[in-house]
Design a protein around this motif. Structure first.
Motif, PDB file in Angstrom:
ATOM      1  N   UNK A 167       3.935  25.524  -7.918  1.00  0.00           N
ATOM      2  CA  UNK A 167       4.025  24.631  -9.080  1.00  0.00           C
ATOM      3  C   UNK A 167       5.315  24.885  -9.847  1.00  0.00           C
ATOM      4  N   UNK A 168       5.630  26.164 -10.069  1.00  0.00           N
ATOM      5  CA  UNK A 168       6.862  26.463 -10.796  1.00  0.00           C
ATOM      6  C   UNK A 168       8.094  26.144  -9.950  1.00  0.00           C
ATOM      7  N   UNK A 169       7.976  26.345  -8.639  1.00  0.00           N
ATOM      8  CA  UNK A 169       9.074  25.975  -7.742  1.00  0.00           C
ATOM      9  C   UNK A 169       9.327  24.484  -7.794  1.00  0.00           C
ATOM     10  N   UNK A 170       8.246  23.714  -7.783  1.00  0.00           N
ATOM     11  CA  UNK A 170       8.346  22.253  -7.870  1.00  0.00           C
ATOM     12  C   UNK A 170       9.046  21.842  -9.155  1.00  0.00           C
ATOM     13  N   UNK A 171       8.652  22.512 -10.244  1.00  0.00           N
ATOM     14  CA  UNK A 171       9.243  22.239 -11.551  1.00  0.00           C
ATOM     15  C   UNK A 171      10.746  22.466 -11.517  1.00  0.00           C
ATOM     16  N   UNK A 182       0.808  -1.226   0.000  1.00  0.00           N
ATOM     17  CA  UNK A 182       0.000   0.000   0.000  1.00  0.00           C
ATOM     18  C   UNK A 182       0.833   1.265   0.000  1.00  0.00           C
ATOM     19  N   UNK A 183       1.859   1.285   0.876  1.00  0.00           N
ATOM     20  CA  UNK A 183       2.661   2.499   0.999  1.00  0.00           C
ATOM     21  C   UNK A 183       3.413   2.775  -0.293  1.00  0.00           C
ATOM     22  N   UNK A 184       3.947   1.679  -0.892  1.00  0.00           N
ATOM     23  CA  UNK A 184       4.700   1.858  -2.133  1.00  0.00           C
ATOM     24  C   UNK A 184       3.796   2.354  -3.257  1.00  0.00           C
ATOM     25  N   UNK A 185       2.567   1.833  -3.283  1.00  0.00           N
ATOM     26  CA  UNK A 185       1.629   2.313  -4.299  1.00  0.00           C
ATOM     27  C   UNK A 185       1.333   3.791  -4.103  1.00  0.00           C
ATOM     28  N   UNK A 186       1.116   4.170  -2.832  1.00  0.00           N
ATOM     29  CA  UNK A 186       0.844   5.583  -2.547  1.00  0.00           C
ATOM     30  C   UNK A 186       2.021   6.440  -2.985  1.00  0.00           C
ATOM     31  N   UNK A 187       3.247   5.968  -2.663  1.00  0.00           N
ATOM     32  CA  UNK A 187       4.442   6.735  -3.027  1.00  0.00           C
ATOM     33  C   UNK A 187       4.538   6.882  -4.543  1.00  0.00           C
ATOM     34  N   UNK A 188       4.242   5.790  -5.259  1.00  0.00           N
ATOM     35  CA  UNK A 188       4.311   5.843  -6.717  1.00  0.00           C
ATOM     36  C   UNK A 188       3.294   6.846  -7.262  1.00  0.00           C
ATOM     37  N   UNK A 189       2.071   6.800  -6.710  1.00  0.00           N
ATOM     38  CA  UNK A 189       1.038   7.730  -7.183  1.00  0.00           C
ATOM     39  C   UNK A 189       1.445   9.182  -6.911  1.00  0.00           C
ATOM     40  N   UNK A 190       1.948   9.431  -5.688  1.00  0.00           N
ATOM     41  CA  UNK A 190       2.371  10.796  -5.351  1.00  0.00           C
ATOM     42  C   UNK A 190       3.500  11.242  -6.279  1.00  0.00           C
ATOM     43  N   UNK A 191       4.460  10.326  -6.490  1.00  0.00           N
ATOM     44  CA  UNK A 191       5.584  10.660  -7.359  1.00  0.00           C
ATOM     45  C   UNK A 191       5.129  11.032  -8.762  1.00  0.00           C
ATOM     46  N   UNK A 192       4.268  10.190  -9.326  1.00  0.00           N
ATOM     47  CA  UNK A 192       3.790  10.462 -10.691  1.00  0.00           C
ATOM     48  C   UNK A 192       3.028  11.783 -10.729  1.00  0.00           C
ATOM     49  N   UNK A 193       2.177  12.013  -9.711  1.00  0.00           N
ATOM     50  CA  UNK A 193       1.413  13.264  -9.672  1.00  0.00           C
ATOM     51  C   UNK A 193       2.350  14.467  -9.628  1.00  0.00           C
ATOM     52  N   UNK A 194       3.385  14.389  -8.771  1.00  0.00           N
ATOM     53  CA  UNK A 194       4.311  15.518  -8.654  1.00  0.00           C
ATOM     54  C   UNK A 194       5.013  15.785  -9.982  1.00  0.00           C
ATOM     55  N   UNK A 195       5.437  14.691 -10.647  1.00  0.00           N
ATOM     56  CA  UNK A 195       6.128  14.868 -11.927  1.00  0.00           C
ATOM     57  C   UNK A 195       5.192  15.497 -12.951  1.00  0.00           C
ATOM     58  N   UNK A 196       3.942  15.021 -12.991  1.00  0.00           N
ATOM     59  CA  UNK A 196       2.983  15.593 -13.938  1.00  0.00           C
ATOM     60  C   UNK A 196       2.729  17.064 -13.632  1.00  0.00           C
ATOM     61  N   UNK A 197       2.549  17.378 -12.348  1.00  0.00           N
ATOM     62  CA  UNK A 197       2.331  18.781 -11.960  1.00  0.00           C
ATOM     63  C   UNK A 197       3.511  19.639 -12.412  1.00  0.00           C
ATOM     64  N   UNK A 198       4.737  19.106 -12.225  1.00  0.00           N
ATOM     65  CA  UNK A 198       5.919  19.867 -12.612  1.00  0.00           C
ATOM     66  C   UNK A 198       5.982  20.051 -14.126  1.00  0.00           C
TER      67      UNK A 198
END
Lengths: 308, 294
Positions: B88-92, B23-39
């Motif tokens: 968002x731009x800072x994240x990028x 579960x935790x790894x799935x959550x981490x993967x989802x968060x990671x992908x979301x952050x990359x997409x947002x960036x």
């Protein structure tokens, strides 16, 4: 054994020399540091006078030689900003830094060693996993983020703790916690792994078979043996991490230590201070590493007995 | 040689990876992908220009609070700039810098490690001496020195991040190369006339990819922390450009009145380091039994 100690010491001296040399040439690589500090708009005569005042005349090699000679004679140069010997400025800062370092180390050891032992003893239950998850959090959250949220909560919202300076015992709480976060995470992991190694050893089984109570087995036979490894990690890894954390945490809480001094010097480009500060802290870490190495060798009969 | 029953499947499909994750790894993967997409899509998603100031809407709180100003979901900063857009731009920028830094570290460290592993003698001694030095000296100090000397520009920052973790790659590559070059198939390649460069590229490199991928992922989080810390101290990228770390740094002065200015970027930093570290540990456990955490 003597050879081992000698080799470690020689390596230490070489490392110190390389650090001093690299720091010196890095400072000169970017052009004349004094010009960057003073900026434009100086008459040539004034500039000459300044160069003489700070002892920066001659070619880069002449400067290097005189810098090395200065280091040996205890003359480390003058601060551009304060016009005082950098050694004096840095010396004033050592006390507060050591205080913060000391309180952080005490907190780290008091928290991390028991946690690591608990995690090792309960490695397959949820207790062990919970401890390791906690250690994970400590690793992942940068100390300036911990500090920021603590300030937000305890200083601005609850008004319990002071933020700036090192006046009272209350001033120690937040900087100590902010600095210890990563250290606790690291030491917990190391303690756990060292304990796991020891727990699997034959002498542990023997101790239990003799009918010793479990607490004696764990503390006297287990922790004492794991302790050597833990202490060496403390000297080798934690020293460097603490030096890095010191810079950030002191800057955040305006703690009058070396870290805060270095950040200020970096921002106003007071090179002599920065140069000497970086050399001092790096050398302290290198010396601590070497001493730990030697102590570890002394404590470990396998290395002590080995020839060479 | 130890015989291992675990055969790392090369090119395991993303679906199997996903099914094996907890579960935790799935959550981490989802968060990671979301952050990359947002960036990646920050310019499209951001409701406002991150640099646009508006003095009448200074220090407005996020949605749900009193004095909330329509459209500025996460509030505004001291110059009336939209915190969401800036984050968002800072994240990028933060992710971009970390990625560039990690790639430089990988290339520099990997190459040096390869050289040290394949060539014995003075080249190896020099490289490993440099590795020891880099390990001995706390890197934050080195970074302070470099940024003070060469100024705080994007280029200097990338260089600092690039040299931050090279020694890890050098050590890993050298050790792996040592191990692999003792195996029979390398000897066979050498016997059939392969030169050192040919052997390095076609036989050694493909076999050390998985530890490198793991180290790359784990180092990303360290680099994000280093960059944020330096920017937080005011030594990173200079305003008005912002990374997440410098947003926390500048927001600190307004903390009592506008806590959202520091909270939003700080939470984003935690999300990045958390998801990256969890993914890194997961990759390590999967990629190599020898590296598996106990």
């Amino acid at each position: 054994m003597t050879l081992y100690i000698l080799r470690t010491l020689v390596k230490m001296v070489v490392t110190l020399f390389v650090i001093v040399t690299l720091v010196f040439f890095a400072t000169r690589l970017s052009g004349s540091p004094l010009d960057t500090f003073l900026g434009e708009g100086l008459t040539p005569e004034d500039r000459e006078a300044m160069i003489r005042y700070f002892g920066l005349e001659g070619s880069i090699w002449q400067q290097y030689v005189s810098y090395l000679r200065g280091l040996l004679e205890g003359n480390f140069g003058l601060s551009f900003l304060e016009r005082r010997p950098v050694a004096q400025i840095v010396a004033e800062r050592i006390g507060p830094s050591l205080q913060l370092l000391g309180s952080s180390l005490v907190l780290t050891i008091c928290v991390a060693v028991p946690l690591g032992v608990i995690a090792a003893l309960n490695r397959s239950s949820w207790v062990g996993s919970a401890v390791m998850a906690l250690a994970f959090v400590g690793y992942a959250v940068p100390n300036f983020v911990i500090a920021t949220f603590m300030v937000l909560l305890f200083a601005f919202t609850l008004n319990w703790l002071p933020v700036v300076g090192n006046g009272t015992a209350l001033h120690f709480i937040m900087p100590t916690i902010a600095m210890s976060g990563v250290l606790i995470a690291a030491l917990t992991r190391f303690t756990r792994n060292a304990m796991l190694d020891v727990l699997g050893q034959d002498f542990m089984r023997t101790a239990r078979a003799k009918g010793l109570p479990e607490t004696v087995v764990i503390l006297k036979h287990g922790l004492r043996n794991a302790g050597v490894t833990v202490l060496s990690v403390l000297g080798l890894q934690i020293a460097g991490m603490a030096a890095a954390g010191n810079v950030v945490v002191e800057a955040i809480f305006s703690w009058p230590g070396i870290g805060e001094l270095l950040v200020k010097a970096a921002i106003v480009r007071d090179y002599p201070v920065l140069q000497f500060g970086v050399i001092t802290v790096s050398c302290a870490v290198v010396v601590i590493n070497a001493v730990t190495d030697i102590l570890y060798a002394v404590a470990d009969p396998r290395i002590r007995m080995a020839k060479g | 040689m130890t015989v291992s029953t675990h055969i790392p499947t090369r090119g395991a499909s993303l679906m199997t990876l996903w099914r094996e994750a907890d579960g935790i790894q799935k959550a981490a993967a989802l968060i990671g992908v979301t952050l990359v997409l947002l960036a990646l899509f920050a310019p499209l998603i951001a409701p406002f220009d991150p640099l646009k100031q508006s003095l009448i809407s200074r220090l407005r709180p996020p949605m749900g609070f009193e004095r909330y100003k329509d459209g500025f979901f996460l509030g505004t900063d001291e110059l009336g700039r939209d915190v969401l857009s800036r984050s968002l731009f800072g994240l990028r920028l933060t992710l971009g810098l970390a990625l560039l830094g990690a790639i430089i570290g990988l290339l520099v460290g990997g190459t040096l490690g390869l050289v040290a592993g394949l060539r014995r003698g003075w080249a190896e001694d020099t490289i490993m001496g440099a590795v020891d030095l880099q390990i001995a000296v706390p890197f934050t100090l080195v970074a302070l020195l470099i940024l003070a000397l060469f100024g705080s520009s994007l280029t200097v920052m990338i260089c600092v991040l690039g040299i931050a973790g090279w020694e890890q790659y050098a050590r890993i590559v050298r050790a792996e190369v040592r191990k692999i070059t003792e195996l029979p198939f390398i000897e066979a390649a050498r016997a059939s006339g392969g030169g050192p460069r040919y052997i390095a590229l076609t036989h050694v490199l493909p076999n050390i990819v998985s530890p490198l991928v793991v180290q790359f992922t784990l180092s990303l989080s360290n680099i994000v922390i280093l960059e944020s810390t330096l920017s937080f101290l005011g030594l990173g990228v200079q305003p008005p450009t912002a990374t997440l770390g410098s947003m926390v740094g500048y927001g600190r002065d307004y903390m009592p009145t506008a806590p959202w200015m520091v909270s939003v970027p700080a939470v984003l930093i935690i999300l990045i380091t958390f998801s990256v570290q969890i993914l890194g540990d997961w990759l390590r456990d999967r990629a190599d039994v020898r590296l598996r955490a106990r």
